[in-house]
Design a protein around this motif. Structure first.
Motif, PDB file in Angstrom:
ATOM      1  N   LYS A   8       0.705  -1.127   0.079  1.00 15.26           N
ATOM      2  CA  LYS A   8      -0.088  -0.035   0.112  1.00 15.26           C
ATOM      3  C   LYS A   8       0.857   1.169   0.027  1.00 15.26           C
ATOM      4  O   LYS A   8       0.600   2.314  -0.757  1.00 15.26           O
ATOM      5  N   ASP A   9       2.040   1.310   0.549  1.00 14.02           N
ATOM      6  CA  ASP A   9       2.769   2.399   0.977  1.00 14.02           C
ATOM      7  C   ASP A   9       3.627   2.731  -0.658  1.00 14.02           C
ATOM      8  O   ASP A   9       4.361   3.836  -0.587  1.00 14.02           O
ATOM      9  N   THR A  10       3.555   1.688  -1.364  1.00 17.20           N
ATOM     10  CA  THR A  10       4.684   1.842  -2.566  1.00 17.20           C
ATOM     11  C   THR A  10       3.822   1.718  -4.079  1.00 17.20           C
ATOM     12  O   THR A  10       4.404   1.495  -4.854  1.00 17.20           O
ATOM     13  N   ALA A  11       2.231   1.898  -3.877  1.00 18.36           N
ATOM     14  CA  ALA A  11       1.591   1.867  -5.038  1.00 18.36           C
ATOM     15  C   ALA A  11       0.256   2.796  -4.717  1.00 18.36           C
ATOM     16  O   ALA A  11      -0.306   2.703  -3.786  1.00 18.36           O
ATOM     17  N   ALA A  12      -0.068   3.340  -5.765  1.00 21.72           N
ATOM     18  CA  ALA A  12      -1.255   4.298  -5.532  1.00 21.72           C
ATOM     19  C   ALA A  12      -2.176   4.155  -6.749  1.00 21.72           C
ATOM     20  O   ALA A  12      -1.739   3.964  -7.871  1.00 21.72           O
ATOM     21  N   ILE A  13      -3.536   3.525  -6.454  1.00 18.57           N
ATOM     22  CA  ILE A  13      -4.492   3.468  -7.313  1.00 18.57           C
ATOM     23  C   ILE A  13      -5.445   4.488  -7.488  1.00 18.57           C
ATOM     24  O   ILE A  13      -6.076   4.903  -6.427  1.00 18.57           O
ATOM     25  N   ARG A  14      -5.577   5.198  -8.782  1.00 21.03           N
ATOM     26  CA  ARG A  14      -6.758   6.254  -8.878  1.00 21.03           C
ATOM     27  C   ARG A  14      -7.910   5.932  -8.437  1.00 21.03           C
ATOM     28  O   ARG A  14      -8.376   5.102  -8.401  1.00 21.03           O
ATOM     29  N   GLU A  15      -8.436   7.025  -7.834  1.00 15.93           N
ATOM     30  CA  GLU A  15      -9.671   6.750  -7.195  1.00 15.93           C
ATOM     31  C   GLU A  15     -10.927   6.844  -8.187  1.00 15.93           C
ATOM     32  O   GLU A  15     -10.886   7.603  -9.249  1.00 15.93           O
ATOM     33  N   ARG A  16     -12.009   5.685  -8.107  1.00 13.56           N
ATOM     34  CA  ARG A  16     -13.141   6.095  -8.795  1.00 13.56           C
ATOM     35  C   ARG A  16     -14.351   6.426  -8.204  1.00 13.56           C
ATOM     36  O   ARG A  16     -14.552   6.545  -7.013  1.00 13.56           O
ATOM     37  N   HIS A  17     -15.151   6.880  -9.031  1.00 14.48           N
ATOM     38  CA  HIS A  17     -16.529   7.611  -8.439  1.00 14.48           C
ATOM     39  C   HIS A  17     -17.435   6.642  -7.954  1.00 14.48           C
ATOM     40  O   HIS A  17     -17.266   5.304  -8.261  1.00 14.48           O
ATOM     41  N   CYS A  18     -18.300   6.919  -6.956  1.00 13.63           N
ATOM     42  CA  CYS A  18     -19.371   5.878  -6.490  1.00 13.63           C
ATOM     43  C   CYS A  18     -20.526   5.748  -7.564  1.00 13.63           C
ATOM     44  O   CYS A  18     -20.517   6.479  -8.535  1.00 13.63           O
ATOM     45  N   LEU A  19     -21.178   4.602  -7.375  1.00 15.30           N
ATOM     46  CA  LEU A  19     -22.345   4.482  -8.135  1.00 15.30           C
ATOM     47  C   LEU A  19     -23.240   5.503  -8.402  1.00 15.30           C
ATOM     48  O   LEU A  19     -23.730   6.085  -7.323  1.00 15.30           O
ATOM     49  N   PRO A  20     -23.473   6.291  -9.592  1.00 17.33           N
ATOM     50  CA  PRO A  20     -24.155   7.335  -9.864  1.00 17.33           C
ATOM     51  C   PRO A  20     -25.757   7.102  -9.470  1.00 17.33           C
ATOM     52  O   PRO A  20     -26.476   7.966  -9.813  1.00 17.33           O
ATOM     53  N   GLY A  21     -26.327   5.836  -9.446  1.00 14.95           N
ATOM     54  CA  GLY A  21     -27.797   5.676  -9.297  1.00 14.95           C
ATOM     55  C   GLY A  21     -28.135   4.173  -9.821  1.00 14.95           C
ATOM     56  O   GLY A  21     -27.092   3.369  -9.989  1.00 14.95           O
ATOM     57  N   ASP A  22     -29.366   4.123 -10.146  1.00 12.71           N
ATOM     58  CA  ASP A  22     -29.836   2.749 -10.533  1.00 12.71           C
ATOM     59  C   ASP A  22     -29.127   2.425 -11.867  1.00 12.71           C
ATOM     60  O   ASP A  22     -28.844   3.362 -12.597  1.00 12.71           O
ATOM     61  N   MET A  23     -29.202   1.078 -12.114  1.00 16.29           N
ATOM     62  CA  MET A  23     -28.324   0.710 -13.411  1.00 16.29           C
ATOM     63  C   MET A  23     -28.724  -0.884 -13.590  1.00 16.29           C
ATOM     64  O   MET A  23     -29.269  -1.346 -12.819  1.00 16.29           O
ATOM     65  N   ASN A  24     -28.758  -1.011 -14.990  1.00 16.27           N
ATOM     66  CA  ASN A  24     -29.018  -2.466 -15.426  1.00 16.27           C
ATOM     67  C   ASN A  24     -27.597  -2.751 -16.254  1.00 16.27           C
ATOM     68  O   ASN A  24     -27.093  -2.258 -16.919  1.00 16.27           O
ATOM     69  N   ILE A  25     -27.447  -4.052 -15.978  1.00 16.18           N
ATOM     70  CA  ILE A  25     -25.834  -4.692 -16.269  1.00 16.18           C
ATOM     71  C   ILE A  25     -26.175  -6.509 -16.624  1.00 16.18           C
ATOM     72  O   ILE A  25     -26.765  -6.950 -15.804  1.00 16.18           O
ATOM     73  N   ASP A  26     -25.314  -6.787 -17.162  1.00 16.85           N
ATOM     74  CA  ASP A  26     -25.326  -8.191 -17.404  1.00 16.85           C
ATOM     75  C   ASP A  26     -24.648  -8.931 -15.948  1.00 16.85           C
ATOM     76  O   ASP A  26     -25.522  -9.826 -15.525  1.00 16.85           O
ATOM     77  N   THR A  27     -23.630  -8.111 -15.524  1.00 15.88           N
ATOM     78  CA  THR A  27     -22.812  -9.196 -14.303  1.00 15.88           C
ATOM     79  C   THR A  27     -22.481  -7.926 -13.596  1.00 15.88           C
ATOM     80  O   THR A  27     -21.912  -7.057 -13.796  1.00 15.88           O
ATOM     81  N   VAL A  28     -22.788  -7.898 -12.221  1.00 10.18           N
ATOM     82  CA  VAL A  28     -22.238  -7.229 -11.211  1.00 10.18           C
ATOM     83  C   VAL A  28     -21.537  -8.108 -10.089  1.00 10.18           C
ATOM     84  O   VAL A  28     -21.579  -9.139  -9.680  1.00 10.18           O
ATOM     85  N   ILE A  29     -20.185  -7.567  -9.732  1.00 14.52           N
ATOM     86  CA  ILE A  29     -19.259  -8.174  -9.075  1.00 14.52           C
ATOM     87  C   ILE A  29     -19.233  -7.358  -7.812  1.00 14.52           C
ATOM     88  O   ILE A  29     -18.944  -6.070  -7.884  1.00 14.52           O
ATOM     89  N   ILE A  30     -19.154  -8.114  -6.613  1.00 16.39           N
ATOM     90  CA  ILE A  30     -19.222  -7.248  -5.330  1.00 16.39           C
ATOM     91  C   ILE A  30     -17.830  -7.637  -4.935  1.00 16.39           C
ATOM     92  O   ILE A  30     -17.529  -8.631  -4.460  1.00 16.39           O
ATOM     93  N   GLY A  31     -16.995  -6.431  -4.699  1.00 18.55           N
ATOM     94  CA  GLY A  31     -15.487  -6.497  -4.280  1.00 18.55           C
ATOM     95  C   GLY A  31     -14.669  -6.323  -5.296  1.00 18.55           C
ATOM     96  O   GLY A  31     -14.395  -6.687  -6.190  1.00 18.55           O
ATOM     97  N   GLY A  32     -13.792  -5.419  -4.976  1.00 21.05           N
ATOM     98  CA  GLY A  32     -12.737  -4.886  -5.685  1.00 21.05           C
ATOM     99  C   GLY A  32     -11.379  -5.236  -5.387  1.00 21.05           C
ATOM    100  O   GLY A  32     -10.348  -4.430  -5.462  1.00 21.05           O
ATOM    101  N   GLY A  33     -11.219  -6.128  -4.933  1.00 22.16           N
ATOM    102  CA  GLY A  33      -9.900  -6.814  -4.700  1.00 22.16           C
ATOM    103  C   GLY A  33      -9.509  -7.783  -6.092  1.00 22.16           C
ATOM    104  O   GLY A  33      -9.941  -7.623  -6.964  1.00 22.16           O
ATOM    105  N   MET A  34      -8.461  -8.522  -5.856  1.00 21.91           N
ATOM    106  CA  MET A  34      -7.750  -9.292  -6.818  1.00 21.91           C
ATOM    107  C   MET A  34      -8.903 -10.194  -7.399  1.00 21.91           C
ATOM    108  O   MET A  34      -8.987 -10.183  -8.746  1.00 21.91           O
ATOM    109  N   ALA A  35      -9.744 -10.966  -6.700  1.00 20.85           N
ATOM    110  CA  ALA A  35     -10.613 -11.768  -7.475  1.00 20.85           C
ATOM    111  C   ALA A  35     -11.695 -11.092  -8.078  1.00 20.85           C
ATOM    112  O   ALA A  35     -12.023 -11.496  -9.222  1.00 20.85           O
ATOM    113  N   GLY A  36     -12.317 -10.255  -7.452  1.00 24.20           N
ATOM    114  CA  GLY A  36     -13.270  -9.340  -8.272  1.00 24.20           C
ATOM    115  C   GLY A  36     -12.474  -8.715  -9.526  1.00 24.20           C
ATOM    116  O   GLY A  36     -13.485  -8.615 -10.574  1.00 24.20           O
ATOM    117  N   ILE A  37     -11.566  -7.867  -9.500  1.00 20.13           N
ATOM    118  CA  ILE A  37     -11.079  -7.246 -10.626  1.00 20.13           C
ATOM    119  C   ILE A  37     -10.804  -8.209 -11.713  1.00 20.13           C
ATOM    120  O   ILE A  37     -10.937  -8.017 -12.778  1.00 20.13           O
TER     121      ILE A  37
END
Length: 457
Positions: A8-37
């Motif tokens: 964490k001290d030697t890498a910075a990942i740019r920040e993303r926006h929060c969900l802007p509101g309701d959405m439809n999508i094929d697949t939603v993945i809960i969790g932004g760690g290695m498995a989810g990404i």
């Protein structure tokens, strides 16, 4: 010293926006760690539209706290797998994890990622269980792994023997995640409150989806799946040393209390002193690691310290695949048992194939719908007894805590929390949820804090 991960001290990942509101999508993945990404990345490569929802920041959970070994050598696993699951499934497990290593290399080459990747050898070593380790060596060879027995290592203490796997890897997980995450759609600071048959409800809006993937370390729904009966969580600790001899290989001891060792960024990472979450009344893990490191690497100076938490499945095999028989469009990746980097890639490989309607050659051994077997049933009984004991426990709040904490019961299923003096947290010995000293939620499966006036995070 403040607890801080070297990654964490030697890498910075740019920040993303929060969900802007309701959405439809094929697949939603809960969790932004290695498995989810990685799952999102693979799905995009296969032409599927998907989004990732992360309650905090990308990689802010267990990915930043790993030791980042990418290996198919997962402690003593193969001899036991052959005995309990049979040679076919044991070979599936081996081939899946060997393939995962190659997939990391392929993604790194394709995207030209600078993530300090190094090909290396991985070693299991022992000072007192030579025959048991040799049995694992024979099992690995039987399954087609290019394993070798050796008595020569870079370790500064004598051993009876070591099992060596060549062609393994080590890397900087957040540098890798930073690059891969640029290729997928992620909404941060978006907490999923509830999952339904056709989507999820968050604090920022609702997402309707054909497929839902739980890649959030520990799946939070109590029913279906009953994962609270099928796992417990454990904590482990790492210190990073300056001015200590570095190792080319990565090491793990199989004896009780043995150390994990690897080098990264000119530092020597020494890990160990693990325990079940919620069972650490006296603390002192870091001090013990420093003491032991001083015996073996006397010139080393502590530069970083951090801890990790891992989900431990009943039969030592991760749960990767369809969440439950009653939710055909729910998928899960959990129970990585301290091998989160390789298992994350396995999860991405398996889940992306299943979501696209294909059969993965590795899915049988990892299926969450599998029968637990005799070993799993025995562990399930122990987990049940452990939960009952902690449900019945009692504890009093300290005078300092009374101002902020409304209860010492976990908000997940009501187990009695235990104070962790090593990290200043309230930890659940049943299912591993953790809360800070003011009662705010740190780690699930709990979905809310125990502080007065509601969670402040």
């Amino acid at each position: 010293m403040t607890n801080k991960s070297y990654w964490k001290d030697t890498a910075a990942i740019r920040e993303r926006h929060c969900l802007p509101g309701d959405m439809n999508i094929d697949t939603v993945i809960i969790g932004g760690g290695m498995a989810g990404i990685l799952t999102a990345y693979f799905l995009k490569q296969k032409g599927k539209e998907c989004i990732v929802l992360e309650a905090g920041r990308i990689g802010s959970g267990q990915t930043r706290n790993t030791t980042a070994k990418v290996t198919s050598q997962h402690d003593l696993i193969y001899a036991d797998l052959i005995r309990t699951k049979g040679e076919k499934q044991a070979r599936q497990y081996a081939q899946a994890n060997e393939k995962a290593i190659e997939e990391y290399k392929a993604v790194i080459r394709k995207m030209n990622i600078e993530c300090d990747w190094e090909d290396c050898s991985s070693y299991l070593y022992t000072q007192e269980q030579g025959q048991r380790l040799h049995n694992e060596f024979m099992a690995a060879v039987r399954l087609g792994i290019a394993a070798r027995w050796t008595e020569k290592t870079e370790l500064p203490f004598p051993i009876q023997g070591a099992l060596r796997f060549d062609g393994q890897g080590k890397f900087h997980p957040l540098k890798f995640l930073k690059a891969v995450s640029e290729d997928v759609v992620i909404f941060e600071h978006t907490k999923v409150r509830k999952a339904t048959p056709d989507g999820v409800q968050t604090d920022r809006g609702n997402v309707k989806a054909s497929n839902i993937v739980f890649a959030c370390h520990y799946p939070f729904p109590i029913i279906p799946g009953h994962y609270f009966m099928r796992m417990h969580q454990e904590r482990s600790y790492v210190i990073a040393l300056e001015n200590a001899p570095l190792t080319e290989g990565v090491y793990l001891g199989i004896d009780p209390g043995s150390l994990s060792v690897r080098s990264a960024g000119g530092l020597l990472l020494v890990g160990g002193e693990g325990h079940r979450t919620g069972e650490n009344p006296n603390g002192g893990q870091y001090e013990q690691l420093i003491k032991r490191a001083g015996e073996y690497w006397p010139g080393g100076k502590e530069a970083y310290r951090w801890s990790a938490q891992d989900c431990m499945p009943l039969d030592d095999i991760p749960y990767i695949g369809r969440y439950s028989g009653g939710r055909k469009n729910w998928y899960v990746a959990t129970g990585f048992k301290k091998w989160g980097m390789t298992s994350s890639m396995v999860a991405a490989m398996v889940l992306s194939e299943q979501i696209c309607g294909r059969i993965s050659p590795y899915e049988e051994v990892f299926s969450p719908l599998r029968m637990p077997g005799l070993k799993g049933m025995g562990n399930m009984a122990l987990e049940g007894a452990h939960a009952v004991a902690n449900l019945a426990g009692t504890s009093k709040l300290s005078e300092d805590a009374k101002e902020n904490i409304r209860t010492t019961r976990c908000s997940h299923m009501g187990c009695q929390l235990s104070w962790n003096p090593e990290e200043g947290t309230y930890d659940c010995p049943c299912h591993g949820s953790r809360f800070d000293a003011r009662g705010n939620l740190l780690v699930g499966p709990a979905q809310k804090g125990i502080c007065k006036g509601g969670d402040r995070r």
